[in-house]
Design an enzyme around this catalytic site. Structure first.
Site, PDB file in Angstrom:
ATOM      1  N   GLN A 255      97.176  -9.188 -42.380  1.00 51.02           N
ATOM      2  CA  GLN A 255      97.462  -9.435 -41.018  1.00 51.02           C
ATOM      3  C   GLN A 255      98.982  -8.801 -40.764  1.00 51.02           C
ATOM      4  O   GLN A 255      99.424  -8.142 -39.836  1.00 51.02           O
ATOM      5  CB  GLN A 255      97.400 -10.774 -40.333  1.00 51.02           C
ATOM      6  CG  GLN A 255      97.702 -10.787 -38.900  1.00 51.02           C
ATOM      7  CD  GLN A 255      96.650 -10.217 -38.213  1.00 51.02           C
ATOM      8  OE1 GLN A 255      95.407 -10.107 -38.099  1.00 51.02           O
ATOM      9  NE2 GLN A 255      97.178  -9.181 -37.222  1.00 51.02           N
ATOM     10  N   HIS A 258     100.047  -5.113 -40.260  1.00 53.84           N
ATOM     11  CA  HIS A 258      99.716  -4.532 -39.037  1.00 53.84           C
ATOM     12  C   HIS A 258     100.790  -4.023 -38.048  1.00 53.84           C
ATOM     13  O   HIS A 258     100.981  -3.120 -37.329  1.00 53.84           O
ATOM     14  CB  HIS A 258      98.950  -5.413 -37.990  1.00 53.84           C
ATOM     15  CG  HIS A 258      97.473  -5.256 -38.273  1.00 53.84           C
ATOM     16  ND1 HIS A 258      96.839  -3.851 -37.968  1.00 53.84           N
ATOM     17  CD2 HIS A 258      96.387  -6.108 -38.640  1.00 53.84           C
ATOM     18  CE1 HIS A 258      95.511  -4.228 -38.288  1.00 53.84           C
ATOM     19  NE2 HIS A 258      95.234  -5.323 -38.664  1.00 53.84           N
ATOM     20  N   GLU A 322      93.856 -15.273 -32.243  1.00 55.10           N
ATOM     21  CA  GLU A 322      92.927 -14.396 -32.175  1.00 55.10           C
ATOM     22  C   GLU A 322      91.878 -14.352 -33.404  1.00 55.10           C
ATOM     23  O   GLU A 322      90.792 -14.447 -33.253  1.00 55.10           O
ATOM     24  CB  GLU A 322      93.744 -12.806 -32.396  1.00 55.10           C
ATOM     25  CG  GLU A 322      92.935 -11.837 -32.398  1.00 55.10           C
ATOM     26  CD  GLU A 322      93.632 -10.366 -32.795  1.00 55.10           C
ATOM     27  OE1 GLU A 322      94.640 -10.530 -33.160  1.00 55.10           O
ATOM     28  OE2 GLU A 322      93.139  -9.321 -32.687  1.00 55.10           O
ATOM     29  N   HIS A 323      92.348 -14.529 -34.527  1.00 52.41           N
ATOM     30  CA  HIS A 323      91.481 -14.857 -35.718  1.00 52.41           C
ATOM     31  C   HIS A 323      91.648 -16.033 -36.361  1.00 52.41           C
ATOM     32  O   HIS A 323      93.034 -16.333 -36.681  1.00 52.41           O
ATOM     33  CB  HIS A 323      91.568 -13.809 -36.882  1.00 52.41           C
ATOM     34  CG  HIS A 323      91.858 -12.435 -36.430  1.00 52.41           C
ATOM     35  ND1 HIS A 323      92.796 -11.644 -35.970  1.00 52.41           N
ATOM     36  CD2 HIS A 323      90.606 -11.612 -36.430  1.00 52.41           C
ATOM     37  CE1 HIS A 323      92.425 -10.208 -35.608  1.00 52.41           C
ATOM     38  NE2 HIS A 323      91.172 -10.330 -35.780  1.00 52.41           N
ATOM     39  N   ASP A 356      87.066  -6.963 -39.113  1.00 48.14           N
ATOM     40  CA  ASP A 356      87.900  -5.694 -38.618  1.00 48.14           C
ATOM     41  C   ASP A 356      86.971  -4.536 -39.042  1.00 48.14           C
ATOM     42  O   ASP A 356      87.291  -3.752 -37.985  1.00 48.14           O
ATOM     43  CB  ASP A 356      89.149  -5.725 -39.607  1.00 48.14           C
ATOM     44  CG  ASP A 356      90.337  -6.777 -39.335  1.00 48.14           C
ATOM     45  OD1 ASP A 356      90.337  -7.427 -38.163  1.00 48.14           O
ATOM     46  OD2 ASP A 356      91.119  -6.826 -39.984  1.00 48.14           O
ATOM     47  N   HIS A 415      75.314 -16.860  10.481  1.00 54.46           N
ATOM     48  CA  HIS A 415      74.628 -17.365   9.005  1.00 54.46           C
ATOM     49  C   HIS A 415      73.360 -18.177   9.287  1.00 54.46           C
ATOM     50  O   HIS A 415      72.197 -18.146   8.665  1.00 54.46           O
ATOM     51  CB  HIS A 415      75.638 -18.092   8.113  1.00 54.46           C
ATOM     52  CG  HIS A 415      76.530 -17.170   7.400  1.00 54.46           C
ATOM     53  ND1 HIS A 415      77.631 -16.648   7.961  1.00 54.46           N
ATOM     54  CD2 HIS A 415      76.660 -16.976   5.920  1.00 54.46           C
ATOM     55  CE1 HIS A 415      78.171 -16.001   7.076  1.00 54.46           C
ATOM     56  NE2 HIS A 415      77.682 -16.348   6.009  1.00 54.46           N
TER      57      HIS A 415
END
Lengths: 429, 429
Positions: A255, A258, A322-323, A356, A415
């Site tokens: 991670q 990145h 996220e993960h 991934d 209606h």
């Protein structure tokens, strides 16, 4: 990595805060690009290619022969790997297709919903040194399964005016033929408003830098849907004493590489696990080509020793990562504790890299705590679920009085009248 | 209503344009309210109740005894009607719950997704003369089915400081006990940031005026999710010669009475149908309490005679209406032509009122052409679909090489290493 030892739960919210990026300054700049593309269309795009990509283009759309050349440049090994990933992603996403179920809610009242692909979607794939062909799989496969009619792909050209071979190979493999050499905010602007070369789309997907993110935000305000709000990628590992510290360190580093703004978090109920992972981090970090970037990410990241595994999950849910990797031999039962997350990886062999690239799950996931309210990309992201209903004479007779009463209570007499007229005609008929 | 006779398809896009409301001027005003509530919390809310609702409150949350009083004020007939609607909406929405399916994408690679309710959601119910208790059913029922832990409801108080009995009855019926007397942009601000009395939520749902809409837009920019972008309500009726013109007119009027900015569209392949509906409109309009408002909406609306039924559907898909009514005895087969719509009503007995209140489908739907990319509210809107994956030793051994190859091609060597380490340990083990 900063280490917290048994921090008070009152402090968790503060610990879990992501770094804030001030993008307000970008608004004016990106707005100007959006306006320019709206007003000047293709000519603005050629100008930006020159300015930002140092590239003189004579055509925006990739030509068939460019796909052919690209295919010949990709190694057989990579082609096979991409095929494996494609097969798994297709299998998992095909299972997401919802079948229409007709529900008779009352006698003669039939309701159902039908998934219909969004007609026009745009995928953005960033440029840079590494060609993110895996993201084409993650967006293109569900788009195809959803039945989207028109799938465009925008990605910035190299200064030679070409697109990376792996990008073109992957696009072609999925049957995506409308690939345009446009990057950055100007690509989002083009897909948002349309130009002579590039059609406007209804929804825009894909990652990007701060300019792209801001442009997607502005596109959304103007009525074009986007996949989800963006933020730096992140992983949170929950490890107990049955973890393999070397694997945990490898996952944290995958991670961290990145980018300097990546977020990396480690939680454990075991102080020794934290120590052992630290040792492994130091050993593995030294061998990485992106060492410097990974180190910067680690410097801004943290590990926490919690009082129990239960508390690890409580803290993880506050962070909403996220993960989440559950590095434990008991991962499956522990996973019940996950409430807020994008994607979860269970056990010592389920590394984030698997998801991934190739396991089958989607890697476009909510970051920055957005997992509290958003899901990752799936086939759902590419369809509308249109509801249908059909009332028979029996149906309107059975339900009519309830509708009349409710409409009257809401003071909506037309209606009510729409029902009353039908009931009367059935009485008279 | 403006009438177009066989217009050239080139002009459809222009015909389908919605009136544009300039809300840019509101941004500053609404931003100020959002800031005020963030900084001053409850005290700002009391101040706004005084200013906008002419109401002096001593407490924001509705007390248990107020629910009891409300229940005694609602007629048995209305209670029963609400129960009928509730049962149908529950039945249809319960069928939307997705079961977890574990997919083995490759031997030893298991992927699945699990729907988990968003922990905290906020529902906004506007005030005004008509109490929109039906919207509580449409938002509260899927929220409950989704398993949302905390469901708040904000709605503006009367000048006497009370909430309409039907609103409180409906909320209580669904088990929604956190009801707050806060309206307008300040309600959205409170749910977005939280105050001493009102917790912050992760997603905000519900209709509202331009201030509420703008506040939701700003909340979204700050990271809180919203149900969907908003616009005036609209219906498009596609009628052939098997329609009942009186019913068609009644359906058009039931949309028109919502407000002067409502959009009402009629398409037919039959000129006589248009004429007959016009006659019916005039007759029915005269009897409506909201005649003036409905007339204003009709003045801005249009009918089109198309060359064929097929062309009616093509034009309807360009418009992408919130509601489509197919007023024909062949509605079911014609419905295949619907590509862009929120909800579809089939045949002469399926009036929009049915879906607005009680058939079971949701009435919170995409307007303003958003149906091209958005779905209406459903159980999906209240969950995150979290993906999970578990790889066995066999799994990582089968998929490992593909991941290594792809990671290397994307120049992410730590991603590759996370796999290589695991493969090596299995070789050595």
């Amino acid at each position: 990595m900063k280490t917290y030892n048994l921090p008070n739960p009152d402090s968790w919210k503060e610990i879990c805060k992501r770094p804030v990026f001030n993008t307000r300054d970008l608004t004016e700049q990106v707005n100007a690009i959006m306006d320019d593309v709206r007003l000047n269309g293709d000519s603005a795009l050629y100008r930006y290619a020159q300015k930002f990509d140092q590239c003189t283009l004579t055509e925006l759309q990739v030509r068939p022969e460019e796909f052919e050349t690209a295919s010949s440049l990709v190694s057989i090994e990579l082609k096979q790997a991409i095929q494996v990933a494609k097969a798994n992603i297709e299998k998992f996403h095909t299972a997401q297709v919802e079948e229409s179920k007709v529900i008779e809610t009352m006698p003669g009242v039939f309701c159902w919903r039908k998934s219909v692909g969004i007609e026009k979607v745009g995928l953005y794939i960033p440029g840079g040194t590494a060609p993110l062909f895996s993201t084409i799989l993650m967006l293109g496969i569900p788009a195809k399964i959803a039945g989207c009619n028109e799938i465009l792909l925008c990605t910035p050209p190299s200064s030679a005016g070409s697109i990376h071979a792996a990008i073109l190979f992957t696009a072609q493999l999925l049957g995506i033929t409308q690939v345009y050499k446009v990057g950055g905010a100007q690509a989002i602007a083009a897909m948002c408003n349309g130009t002579d070369s590039i059609p406007a789309v209804s929804k825009i997907f894909g990652p990007g830098n701060q300019f792209v993110t801001k442009a997607k935000e502005l596109a959304q305000l103007s009525g074009v849907a986007i996949d989800m709000p963006a933020g730096p990628s992140e992983v949170l590992v929950i490890a107990d004493k049955t973890c393999v510290p070397a694997f945990v360190a490898a996952d944290l580093l995958s991670q961290a590489e990145h980018g300097a703004d990546s977020q990396v978090v480690l939680l454990s109920d075991d102080a020794q696990v934290l120590e052992e992972v630290k040792v492994q981090l130091a050993i593995q970090l030294a061998t990485l080509p992106r060492m410097e970037m990974a180190q910067q990410a680690l410097d801004k990241s943290f590990m926490v020793r919690c009082a129990s595994m239960e508390q690890c999950f409580e803290l993880s849910n506050v962070y909403a990562p996220e993960h989440v990797i559950i590095a434990s031999e008991n991962a499956e039962s522990l996973a019940e504790g996950v409430v807020n997350a994008g994607s979860v990886f269970l056990g010592n062999y389920s590394c984030e890299s698997a998801g991934d690239y190739a396991s089958g799950t989607n890697h476009t996931l909510p970051t920055n705590g957005f997992a509290k309210a958003y899901s990752g990309v799936s086939v759902d992201s590419f369809v509308r679920k249109i509801t249908f209903q059909k009332l028979s004479a029996e149906g309107i007779q059975g339900i009519g009085a309830a509708i009349e009463t409710m409409a009257e209570a809401e003071e909506l007499f037309a209606h009510k009248n729409a029902v009353s007229l039908r009931l009367k005609s059935l009485e008279n008929g």
